[in-house]
Scaffold this motif. Structure first.
Motif, PDB file in Angstrom:
ATOM      1  N   LYS A  25      -4.528  -2.119   6.787  1.00 42.89           N
ATOM      2  CA  LYS A  25      -4.200  -3.363   6.087  1.00 42.89           C
ATOM      3  C   LYS A  25      -2.694  -3.556   5.965  1.00 42.89           C
ATOM      4  O   LYS A  25      -2.188  -4.684   6.059  1.00 42.89           O
ATOM      5  CB  LYS A  25      -4.870  -3.374   4.707  1.00 42.89           C
ATOM      6  CG  LYS A  25      -6.390  -3.500   4.784  1.00 42.89           C
ATOM      7  CD  LYS A  25      -7.044  -3.619   3.417  1.00 42.89           C
ATOM      8  CE  LYS A  25      -7.001  -2.324   2.654  1.00 42.89           C
ATOM      9  NZ  LYS A  25      -7.809  -2.372   1.407  1.00 42.89           N
ATOM     10  N   TYR A  60       0.805  -1.224   0.000  1.00 40.24           N
ATOM     11  CA  TYR A  60       0.000   0.000   0.000  1.00 40.24           C
ATOM     12  C   TYR A  60       0.843   1.280   0.000  1.00 40.24           C
ATOM     13  O   TYR A  60       0.636   2.182   0.820  1.00 40.24           O
ATOM     14  CB  TYR A  60      -0.955  -0.005   1.198  1.00 40.24           C
ATOM     15  CG  TYR A  60      -1.848  -1.227   1.231  1.00 40.24           C
ATOM     16  CD1 TYR A  60      -3.029  -1.255   0.506  1.00 40.24           C
ATOM     17  CD2 TYR A  60      -1.486  -2.365   1.952  1.00 40.24           C
ATOM     18  CE1 TYR A  60      -3.837  -2.381   0.501  1.00 40.24           C
ATOM     19  CE2 TYR A  60      -2.282  -3.501   1.955  1.00 40.24           C
ATOM     20  CZ  TYR A  60      -3.467  -3.503   1.225  1.00 40.24           C
ATOM     21  OH  TYR A  60      -4.261  -4.633   1.216  1.00 40.24           O
ATOM     22  N   ASP A 111      -4.881  -8.020  -0.861  1.00 39.62           N
ATOM     23  CA  ASP A 111      -5.831  -6.964  -0.510  1.00 39.62           C
ATOM     24  C   ASP A 111      -7.243  -7.540  -0.346  1.00 39.62           C
ATOM     25  O   ASP A 111      -7.972  -7.161   0.582  1.00 39.62           O
ATOM     26  CB  ASP A 111      -5.827  -5.871  -1.573  1.00 39.62           C
ATOM     27  CG  ASP A 111      -6.747  -4.718  -1.211  1.00 39.62           C
ATOM     28  OD1 ASP A 111      -6.494  -4.068  -0.172  1.00 39.62           O
ATOM     29  OD2 ASP A 111      -7.733  -4.482  -1.930  1.00 39.62           O
ATOM     30  N   GLU A 154      -9.135  -7.261   3.102  1.00 36.26           N
ATOM     31  CA  GLU A 154     -10.446  -6.600   3.105  1.00 36.26           C
ATOM     32  C   GLU A 154     -11.486  -7.497   3.770  1.00 36.26           C
ATOM     33  O   GLU A 154     -12.320  -7.030   4.558  1.00 36.26           O
ATOM     34  CB  GLU A 154     -10.884  -6.278   1.670  1.00 36.26           C
ATOM     35  CG  GLU A 154     -10.441  -4.930   1.162  1.00 36.26           C
ATOM     36  CD  GLU A 154     -11.104  -3.780   1.898  1.00 36.26           C
ATOM     37  OE1 GLU A 154     -12.297  -3.869   2.248  1.00 36.26           O
ATOM     38  OE2 GLU A 154     -10.418  -2.778   2.144  1.00 36.26           O
ATOM     39  N   GLN A 170      -5.894   5.571   7.909  1.00 38.90           N
ATOM     40  CA  GLN A 170      -6.582   5.156   6.685  1.00 38.90           C
ATOM     41  C   GLN A 170      -6.743   3.634   6.629  1.00 38.90           C
ATOM     42  O   GLN A 170      -5.990   2.890   7.239  1.00 38.90           O
ATOM     43  CB  GLN A 170      -5.797   5.634   5.457  1.00 38.90           C
ATOM     44  CG  GLN A 170      -5.588   7.139   5.389  1.00 38.90           C
ATOM     45  CD  GLN A 170      -6.880   7.908   5.249  1.00 38.90           C
ATOM     46  OE1 GLN A 170      -7.848   7.416   4.670  1.00 38.90           O
ATOM     47  NE2 GLN A 170      -6.902   9.114   5.802  1.00 38.90           N
ATOM     48  N   ARG A 171      -7.715   3.209   5.853  1.00 37.39           N
ATOM     49  CA  ARG A 171      -7.983   1.773   5.684  1.00 37.39           C
ATOM     50  C   ARG A 171      -6.738   1.054   5.149  1.00 37.39           C
ATOM     51  O   ARG A 171      -6.395  -0.028   5.608  1.00 37.39           O
ATOM     52  CB  ARG A 171      -9.161   1.607   4.729  1.00 37.39           C
ATOM     53  CG  ARG A 171      -9.594   0.167   4.477  1.00 37.39           C
ATOM     54  CD  ARG A 171     -10.397  -0.408   5.621  1.00 37.39           C
ATOM     55  NE  ARG A 171     -11.250  -1.486   5.163  1.00 37.39           N
ATOM     56  CZ  ARG A 171     -12.574  -1.499   5.257  1.00 37.39           C
ATOM     57  NH1 ARG A 171     -13.203  -0.463   5.812  1.00 37.39           N
ATOM     58  NH2 ARG A 171     -13.286  -2.524   4.835  1.00 37.39           N
ATOM     59  N   ASP A 172      -6.054   1.664   4.183  1.00 39.45           N
ATOM     60  CA  ASP A 172      -4.861   1.028   3.614  1.00 39.45           C
ATOM     61  C   ASP A 172      -3.751   0.888   4.657  1.00 39.45           C
ATOM     62  O   ASP A 172      -2.996  -0.093   4.632  1.00 39.45           O
ATOM     63  CB  ASP A 172      -4.334   1.837   2.422  1.00 39.45           C
ATOM     64  CG  ASP A 172      -5.118   1.550   1.145  1.00 39.45           C
ATOM     65  OD1 ASP A 172      -6.021   0.693   1.184  1.00 39.45           O
ATOM     66  OD2 ASP A 172      -4.843   2.200   0.118  1.00 39.45           O
ATOM     67  N   THR A 173      -3.636   1.859   5.561  1.00 42.87           N
ATOM     68  CA  THR A 173      -2.622   1.761   6.620  1.00 42.87           C
ATOM     69  C   THR A 173      -2.938   0.613   7.559  1.00 42.87           C
ATOM     70  O   THR A 173      -2.042  -0.135   7.976  1.00 42.87           O
ATOM     71  CB  THR A 173      -2.530   3.083   7.411  1.00 42.87           C
ATOM     72  OG1 THR A 173      -2.251   4.150   6.507  1.00 42.87           O
ATOM     73  CG2 THR A 173      -1.435   3.015   8.466  1.00 42.87           C
TER      74      THR A 173
END
Length: 503
Positions: A297, A118, A247, A251, A292-295
């Protein structure tokens, strides 16, 4: 009048061109003089365009060791246009990771980690700064502190007990210890980080592809105008595919946790896993910036992938060396038997009494550091090391594998001798630069305690319960100890053994 204007215009253009030319010459001359004044580390001869890339070989840690024996423990190499400092001694490592730790605390921007994690917004690859400090503190404070690690004791003991049961059911048939130790470590890490275990061939294959791609040579990192080679070789596509698959998996994990919360089925504070903790921090805006969502994950992926891959690799190397050294195996079995006192298994409270077990693990990590070339650093400013001038933005590789086999530090460095650690204060936590399996300083691995307790518990119980031997009459000295070419040091061939109950 028109002719005079044209003449003046021509003269003006000539004057500007002349000034630019003189400026470029002066700049080049000054740069050359400054470079001549600087004392750079010795460098192996390089080729045009690719620099020293051709000298990496199939096992870069071995290639660097051989080059350092010729050019010295601190070498300045060039991978394409990128200057690369290679440190192969404890003294050089100490200068980089202690004396000048802050100046070398940055990470270089690398294309494959950017794709897989990410945009490098994780703990391992994110650049040095406030974001990295906050993300690291989340893992250290909430998951990897002493109290938290101890709180997962029951998970580790239960999963170890299940592995022992699986070996017992083999009824003296050949078992794949590489696979068993992978699932042991994976199940523990998954339950601690993700809340439950995840099984299946697809899952194993995905992690293997992740590690393989992460360790692949990316030409575009070093020669940007040759990035098309990575597209042509399929590396870019592989990285994007692995990133997409991971991902989708992550998710699903996050959505599963959110769904439970929506239904009022969240865990108590005591039973929270890493995903719960990260979602709480995001909800409460507890760190001063939006998580953030990506962080979320990226941090999950960091803990999960690093925790699983490195620990099980070390376990396999340790058992392999014990098979090759029956004397050491016998001595270690005597210790675990005396401490175990006939109990059904070795518990974590027993581990502190096992000095020879701890010495065996240190010796394994000396010979087989899970990441033989520690994750690259990058200098943030000009710095002087061991009398040499190191320019800013120089990438740095510390060869932990070579340091662990340095004959000036270790007696008979190629021999597996746990006794060398019995009356020694040398440890693997980053304070002794002769032994650096987890790195050191600000960018050292924060999960040392988490990994070691899994390692100790699994190894102690396997040797407590079973005599391990090679199948089909294969002699110990013939065990294949070749390694894979990857970011993590794995045994190339699976460890196939016969396990006979001791009691």
């Amino acid at each position: 009048m028109k002719a005079m204007f044209s003449l003046l215009q021509t003269y003006f253009l000539f004057l500007v061109s002349f000034i630019i030319l003189i400026s470029v010459i002066c700049f080049k001359w000054v740069s050359f003089r400054l470079k001549m004044k600087k004392k750079l580390p010795p460098s192996p001869p390089k080729l045009p365009i690719i620099g020293n890339l051709h000298q990496l070989g199939s096992s870069p840690h071995r290639s660097f060791q051989a080059l350092s024996q010729k050019h010295g423990p601190l070498m300045l190499m060039h991978f394409g246009s990128v200057p690369m400092l290679v440190a192969s001694s404890a003294e050089a490592a100490k200068e980089i990771m202690k004396t000048h730790d802050l100046k070398f605390a940055n990470r270089p921007k690398l294309r494959i980690p950017d794709t897989l994690v990410y945009g490098s917004c994780d703990i391992t690859f994110s650049p040095y700064g406030e974001f990295w400090r906050q993300v690291k503190s989340i893992a250290v404070v909430h998951l990897l502190n002493t109290a938290r690690v101890q709180s997962f004791r029951q998970v580790r003991e239960k999963e170890t007990s299940l592995m022992i049961e699986t070996i017992e059911k083999s009824h003296d048939s050949v078992i794949d210890l590489s696979e068993l130790t992978f699932w042991l470590v994976n199940n523990i890490v998954c339950k601690v980080a993700l809340g439950r275990s995840y099984q299946g061939l697809k899952f194993t294959d995905l992690l293997a592809k992740f590690v393989h791609v992460m360790g692949a040579l990316c030409v575009g990192n070093f020669i940007p105008w040759l990035s098309w080679i990575d597209r042509l070789s399929g590396l870019d596509d592989k990285a994007r595919k692995v990133a997409k698959e991971f991902d989708e998996f992550l998710e699903g994990v996050v959505e599963e946790h959110l769904d439970k919360r929506r239904k009022g089925e969240g865990h108590s504070a005591k039973d929270q896993d890493l995903v719960d903790i990260l979602l709480d921090i995001q909800r409460d805006d507890a760190i001063g910036f939006a998580l953030q969502r990506d962080t979320i994950k990226a941090v999950i992926l960091d803990v999960f992938a690093a925790g699983t891959d490195t620990t099980y690799a070390s376990l396999v190397w340790s058992i392999s060396e014990l098979i090759r050294h029956p004397r050491v195996m016998k001595k270690l079995q005597q210790e675990v038997t005396e401490v175990g006192q006939g109990k059904s298994m070795i518990y974590e409270t027993d581990l502190e009494k096992m000095e020879y077990l701890k010495a065996t693990i240190k010796e394994t990590l000396r010979l087989y550091p899970a990441i033989p070339l520690l994750i690259p650093r990058e200098s943030m400013q000009d710095v002087k090391i061991m009398g040499y001038d190191i320019p800013a933005r120089t990438q740095v590789i510390v060869n932990a594998w070579a340091i662990g086999r340095d004959p000036t530090l270790w007696d008979e460095p190629e021999e597996f001798k746990p006794e060398r650690f019995l009356n020694s204060s040398i440890d693997y936590k980053g304070l002794h630069f002769e032994l650096l399996p987890f790195g050191s300083g600000r960018r050292g691995c924060p999960g040392v305690q988490f990994a070691i307790v899994m390692f100790e518990l699994a190894l102690a119980n396997v040797l407590y319960k079973f005599n391990i031997s090679l199948p089909n009459g294969v002699e110990e000295k013939d065990l294949d100890m070749s390694e894979t070419n990857s970011i993590t040091l794995h045994k190339k061939q699976p460890l196939l053994v016969k396990a006979t109950p001791r009691f």
